[in-house]
Each structure stands twice: as C-alpha cells, then as structure tokens.
Design an enzyme around this catalytic site. Structure first.
Site, mmCIF file in Angstrom:
data_model
loop_
_atom_site.group_PDB
_atom_site.id
_atom_site.type_symbol
_atom_site.label_atom_id
_atom_site.label_comp_id
_atom_site.label_asym_id
_atom_site.label_seq_id
_atom_site.Cartn_x
_atom_site.Cartn_y
_atom_site.Cartn_z
ATOM 1 N N GLY A 448 32.211 39.138 55.018
ATOM 2 C CA GLY A 448 31.057 39.660 54.690
ATOM 3 C C GLY A 448 30.072 38.805 54.362
ATOM 4 N N GLY A 450 25.552 38.558 52.630
ATOM 5 C CA GLY A 450 24.633 39.229 52.180
ATOM 6 C C GLY A 450 23.502 38.413 51.794
ATOM 7 N N GLY A 451 22.567 38.856 51.074
ATOM 8 C CA GLY A 451 21.414 38.123 50.317
ATOM 9 C C GLY A 451 22.222 36.898 49.452
ATOM 10 N N GLY A 453 25.142 35.451 49.398
ATOM 11 C CA GLY A 453 26.290 34.589 49.713
ATOM 12 C C GLY A 453 27.215 35.098 51.135
ATOM 13 C CB THR A 454 29.058 33.499 53.596
ATOM 14 O OG1 THR A 454 27.970 33.548 54.033
ATOM 15 C CG2 THR A 454 30.070 33.976 54.663
ATOM 16 C CB VAL A 455 32.431 37.523 51.057
ATOM 17 C CG1 VAL A 455 33.755 37.739 50.371
ATOM 18 C CG2 VAL A 455 31.446 37.999 50.033
ATOM 19 C CE LYS A 469 28.192 36.562 45.756
ATOM 20 N NZ LYS A 469 27.612 37.388 44.811
ATOM 21 C CG ASP A 568 22.064 45.614 45.016
ATOM 22 O OD1 ASP A 568 21.087 46.528 45.264
ATOM 23 O OD2 ASP A 568 22.269 44.611 45.433
#
Length: 763
Positions: A448, A450-451, A453-455, A469, A568
């Site tokens: 995954g 997103g704004g 970070g990367t998972v 993360k 969120d």
C-alpha cells in the site's frame, strides 16, 4: 551520453541523411523530423516531429512540435513540452467577486506511447480557490479507474496569510503530485464560498497548471497580485515532462527488433513489464541503441580517454565494455584513487622516476625482510581493529542522530506527559530485523501507498507476518504525524483497531510495525471486487462491518483516557482480515482532544468526498466530524458507489449530496445497489437510510454520537431480515426526511467538494 537540457540526450545521431537539429534542440532517432508527408526519418509515424518557423516579438525562430505539443528538449526517456501546449487554467474576477474571464486546461496526448510523468505537479495559485484534476491512464481505461485529486488555497482573507517566497503550503499556493502513466488530464479551477471584495481587491486572478516542480518558484505576494507577470512567467519557464516508450503495454521479448546491434539491450520501464519498453546501450557502451553499430549505434567507451569520468592514476588499459587500471611497476594499491598507489616494500619512491628498488646492503636484507614480515600482520590487525571500531562508532552516532531527528525524545516526552506507556516497554526493532523481514524493502513487498507513507508486508524471525509503515518524506511535519500516530496507538487496545507492535527510529525515516491484516481494504471489496476477483460482500457482512467499525470509533471517542478523533474515516482506512472482521487503521491525521474540551481548532485535513462540511468551513474539529465521514462509508455500503464519481455530472458527483437528494426526491431505490435491495429487509433498509441521513446532517450538533450509531446498527443486526423485501411500491424514502433539514441539505447549498490543503488520494 551527453548532458542536455533537463535530461540525458543520446550520444548517437539522427538517422543517416535526416535533419538532426531544430534550432538548438537535438532530435535523435527513433524521433525524426518529417519532410512533408515523408516520415521515414523516424521509427514510426508516432515519433515523427515537425520543425517549423514561428514569429514573435523577438523575430522568427524554429519550433519543434509533436502534434500540437511544442517540444523543449528530448532525452532517452522523456520529452519536455511547453506548458502553453496544454494551457494554464485561470479565473479572473471584478473586485465585487463576479467572474469576467476564465479558461480551463487539458492535455490529450495523441499516442499511447506518450504519458505524463510523475515528475509533474499540479500547482494552484490564489487566495480563495480550489482545483480538481482528473485523468486516465493506459492501465485504467474504464471511468471508475480514473485518477482524481484536489488542491485548495486560502489566504485567510488578507495578505498576511500568504506564504513566503518559494513555499507552496496552501497559503496562496498549493501543489499536489500526480501518478505515473496518465495519458490525458483535465484541470478545473473554481472559487470557494468566500469570494469577497476583500480577497479580490488584492487577488484578481487565480491559476492552476501542470508542470515540472523545479521549473516554477512561488514568489509570494507578488504572484498573488500581478496577473500578467505571473501568466507570462508560467508560459516562459514551466515545462511539462512526458515519458515515452517504444511500444506501450508490451514487454521485452525475442520479437523486439528496435534495439539494434549486439551492444544494445531492451529494458522494461516498470517492474510489471506491461508499461512498455525502451532500448539502451549495454554497460560500457554509448551511442544510439536504435541504430546499427556502423550508423551511430552503441560503441565501446574508451574510458582511458576520459579520465575525468573514469579516473585512473596508474596504467589504464581499455577493454570492450570496460577498462582496467593498475598501479605502475613497483607499487601496489588502488590506482583509481589519487595517491592510491604506494611503493612495494622492496621499493622506494623517487620524486622523478616513481618507485625504484631500494639500495639495501646485501648482509642486512634477510633481517629487513624478516622484521617486515613479522610487523606487517600486526600492523594490519591493528589497523583493521581501529577501522571497525571507528566504523561501529560512526554507525552508532548515525543511529543516535536518526533517533533524535525522528522524534525519539519527543515521543518519550509525549508518552510520559500523556500517561502512555514508556518507550522502553514497547518493542524497539533494529533496522536489520526489518530489512531482513522485507527483503531490504523490496518493491515486491509493497502492499500500500498513501500520503503518509509506504506499507510493506514482512515476516519476522518468529514467523509473524507484519505490516511495516515507512514514511515517504522526512520533513518536520511528516515526522510529527508519525510520532502523533504512535502516541495515539499506545493508548488503544481494541479488537477492531489495528494493533501497533513496535517501532524503529534509528533509520533515515521512522518505521512503524503493525499487525498484518490480510484481506485488504473495505474500499477494495466494495468497489473493485470484480477486477480483483474478491467475492462480493453480502448485506449481513456489510452490516456487521459497519457495526464493528462504528464500535471502534465509539471507543476512540469516549472510552480512551483522552478522546481521539480519527479525522480521516474512509473505506480505504477500514481493513478486513481473513474473516472479514473490520479494523480501523491509519491514525497519522488523528488528534487528541484535551480533557474538559469538546473540540480542537486545527488546519483542515481530510479526504475528498468524506470531509465534514462544517469542519471545513469553521476549522473546529469534533467527534461529530468522524460521524459525518462514517455516514459516507454507510452510503458506500448501501449504494456501492464511490464517494466522488468523476464520470457523473457535477451536481451528482458527491455521494453524500446525491444520497440526501435521492431521499428528498423519493428516489433512494434508484441509487441503492441491486444486491443490497434484494438481501436487506424493508425495516432494516428504512432504518439504516434514516441513520445515514442523520449522520450526514450539515449541523454537527444534530448528528448522533458514535455510541448511538453503534447501538442502532447492533439493533438492526439483531432484528433479522423480514420476508417482505423492499420494492418500489412499499418503500417510503421520505420516512427519514424529518430527521434532516432538507433546505439546508439542498445540493446547491453544499460547499464545493471540500478537501485539505494538499490532498493526494486517488479514486
């Protein structure tokens, strides 16, 4: 290769007998300048360019273009085109706020071989404006897979709210990234509700444009005020980066014939291999890989003739594809470094002739050799010991530096002052453990992005599967979000909240280790089940997921020591395990509410389509903001529709608005998912529709709390499914109309798709 403007230009040439230059722009094959209708100078018609003469105030000049796009330069993987080929969106207003001039911007690359690069960013300049960018990639040809993102600017209604020069943080200027591979895009610019005379007196025009980030610098207040100077500077300086491939949607294979000569090779532009391919010269060769060897193709590099690039302070010998660099006779060491060669033990250095045999008396040679032979190993062992000691000290200092820079002290302070657990009681991972768990953070382990970070998916030494993360950026604000998330998660112990296992702060960017939730996001199961092969969620499962998620949010709001507002809530932040059990995730944007307070005032942040309009207008964040976002999630579960549907007409794009409108007009069945209508009972469907209306109330104080939402969902689950399914004839959508203020929820009065300063989510 030779350096060119903004990229690496082929060291090879154009096709033999073809024009190589258009003005000061080099045009290397596979591109070629057409001679009338003759396009034989390029690999195919797709790479055929036009060189024409244009007139301006400075006289005439040659202009290179690909279709309608004017080219600034060509590299081995990119084109840079002028921004005015795409256009700059702008809106200009009279001082009373009325519009008198506007223009939209769009890009349609005529050929699938060309796509917009992720090096571009959408920039918006203004004091009361937002822009929406939509686009479509080759890999996502259907409308529901389009990219959409938004960016909003505000000056807080006065000049003092404008950011200083060079900063696009949302105060007068904002920027967002776009994904790689967009074939076309459209930029829509509009004003917010506060389009007042006070704003337009010093900000007459707003702008939105796409371009390479480094080619534009925000000049603060002068850019806000001066329409003509800014418009001219954008057109003159800002460039748009376009990626190109030889063939789109194809990978390298034995059938590829465009890579000419034995010293060229084909390579895929992405790891999946379906994004197209290009050619390049093999290591140690340079030239044009699309031409035969004797026509300017890949040639061996004479490294010895270029000591600036390939340093050699000894004896250099060129070989095919490489070179050797050895120390002169009588010396040993690394000849590629200056002073890297030292004389051998039996030689001494002469200032003029280099190393020469030492003049040692014959009777002393055996003693000299024996002494040196005994001393050398001891010297080597001592030097190695000093080296590794210094290296370990250096690494320890670096880890300490990263720990402090990533907020280790701040984390400990927050956990102590807020009554959380001490840092020492949490599991602190070493970076080597996490590298091993993720195969050194390999791309294949990414699950995954997103704004925040990367998972990555990883497997620890005890065989536990975890999610790790990793932040994408290392600026102060991003580190603060990571520390904030850790502080919040230490206070949470709930079945339906993702569990934090530990952390690592001794790396350049902080790392958080969570339990691994194996079944993806709720968003994926609702909207992408056909494409991903996941089974459609039944109504009972949807209702259970809604109840579990609501219970987790109610716990955050009321059962922790300090109330936690998620800020969120959306279907992509609700994860499902192998049993489709819900778990709330991603607390990077969450906020703690101090004891004795009902709200906090903060910079507006959230996701397009889910953001509470009251919070957007006032900046006052309460737990009812989460309730509004959860109401959108409930509407998703009922309708199967995206929170923002770009392919629909503007007045029907927003799901929350559309849901309330359908209730008002007695047309709710028109937007419900067919499977939900077939499986849900009449009483259940009527009751949950009422609940959605209450959650989406424009006034936060009129919305139910999450505990009440949880209790109502629990009652709905226990009520079972009556045998009389809903039909057009017996369902009365207006039964919930008394729960909301219909005048207040008229779509025309809703704010225009509120979002945060820089929102980067795609739908």
């Amino acid at each position: 290769m030779a350096a060119g403007n903004g990229g690496t230009v082929f060291a090879g040439t154009a096709k033999q007998g073809c024009q190589r230059q258009c003005g000061d722009i080099t045009v290397p094959f596979p591109f070629g300048i057409a001679k009338g209708d003759d396009t034989s100078c390029s690999l195919s018609k797709s790479f055929s360019l036009t060189c024409s003469t244009t007139s301006s105030d400075d006289g005439t000049a040659p202009e290179l273009s690909l279709g309608s796009n004017v080219i600034h330069n060509i590299s081995d993987s990119e084109l840079r085109i002028r921004t005015w080929s795409i256009g700059v969106a702008y809106r200009c207003y009279h001082t009373n706020g009325s519009l008198y001039r506007s223009w939209s911007a769009w890009s349609m690359l005529e050929d699938d071989r060309f796509t917009l690069s992720e090096k571009n960013k959408l920039t918006v300049i203004g004091c009361d404006d937002y822009a929406l960018i939509t686009g479509r990639s080759l890999k996502a040809p259907t409308l529901e897979d389009d990219f959409s993102s938004g960016c909003i600017t505000s000056c807080i209604n006065n000049q003092s709210g404008i950011a200083k020069d060079g900063k696009c943080s949302g105060k007068g200027c904002c920027q967002i990234s776009i994904p790689k591979g967009l074939r076309d895009c459209e930029v829509e610019l509009d004003t917010l509700r506060n389009n007042t005379q006070e704003v337009r007196s010093f900000n007459p025009c707003s702008f939105a444009f796409l371009g390479e980030q480094d080619t534009f610098e925000f000049h603060g207040e002068s850019d806000i005020k001066d329409f003509y100077e800014l418009y001219s500077r954008i057109n003159d300086n800002v460039l748009v980066v376009v990626d190109w491939v030889v063939e789109p949607n194809k990978s390298c294979s034995s059938e590829v014939t465009e890579c000419k000569g034995m010293y060229s090779e084909c390579y895929n532009v992405d790891k999946e291999g379906d994004g197209g391919y290009r050619c390049r010269c093999k290591q140690g060769y340079q030239g044009n890989p699309y031409l035969e060897h004797d026509l300017g193709g890949c040639q061996d590099i004479d490294e010895c003739a270029d000591p600036g690039t390939y340093p050699c302070y000894g004896v250099c010998n060129n070989t095919l594809g490489s070179y050797s660099c050895t120390c002169p006779p009588g010396s040993v060491g690394n000849a590629t470094k200056e002073n890297g060669c030292v004389c051998s033990p039996e030689y001494i250095r002469n200032a003029t002739s280099g190393c020469e045999p030492a003049a040692v008396p014959r009777s002393n040679k055996p003693v000299y050799i024996l002494g040196f032979g005994l001393a050398l190993p001891l010297m080597v062992i001592g030097l190695l010991g000093l080296y590794f000691t210094a290296l370990e000290w250096k690494l320890a200092k670096l880890r300490e530096k990263y720990y402090e820079r990533n907020g280790g002290a701040l984390l400990k302070e927050k956990l102590t002052t807020r009554g959380g657990v001490d840092v020492s009681s949490m599991y602190i991972f070493r970076v080597q453990e996490l590298k091993k768990a993720t195969d050194n953070f390999a791309d294949s382990k990414v699950i995954g992005k997103g704004g925040n970070g990367t998972v990555y998916q990883g497997t620890l030494t005890d065989e536990r599967v975890v999610a790790i993360k990793k932040s994408q950026r290392v600026d102060e604000g991003q580190r603060e979000e990571f520390i904030n998330e850790m502080v919040i998660l230490t206070q949470i112990n709930h079945t339906h909240v993702v569990q934090l296992i530990g952390f690592c702060l001794e790396t350049e960017v902080p790392l958080l280790v969570y339990e691994f939730v194996s079944n993806g996001t709720l968003h994926r199961h609702i909207h992408n089940n056909v494409r991903t092969g996941t089974k459609r969620l039944s109504w009972d499962t949807r209702l259970r997921i809604a109840h579990e998620s609501a219970g987790a949010l109610a716990y955050l709001h009321t059962d922790t020591r300090m109330s936690i507002i998620h800020r969120d809530v959306k279907s992509t932040n609700i994860l499902l395990d192998e049993n489709c059990t819900a778990k709330i995730a991603d607390f990077g944007a969450s906020r703690l509410v101090p004891l004795g307070h009902d709200e906090v005032t903060t910079l507006v942040q959230g996701t397009l389509g889910y953001l509470d309009p009251e919070y957007f207008h006032t900046g006052h964040l309460t737990d009812r903001s989460d309730v509004y976002s959860f109401g959108v999630v409930l509407a998703e579960l009922l309708t199967g529709q995206q929170p923002l549907s770009i392919e629909k007409c503007p007045e029907e794009r927003n799901l929350a608005t559309n849901f309330l409108k359908a209730v008002k007009e007695n047309k709710l069945l028109d937007i419900l998912e067919d499977g939900v209508v077939k499986e849900a009972g009449y009483e259940q469907l009527k009751a949950i529709s009422i609940l959605v209306c209450r959650c989406l109330n424009q006034v936060g104080g009129n919305r139910p709390g999450m505990k009440e939402v949880t209790m109502e969902l629990d009652a709905l689950r226990k009520s079972g499914k009556p045998t009389n399914l809903v039909s057009e004839d017996n369902y009365d959508e207006t039964s919930c109309s008394h729960m909301i203020d219909m005048e207040q929820t008229d779509p025309d009065t809703l704010p225009p798709m509120p979002t945060s300063d820089t929102i980067g989510d795609s739908f």
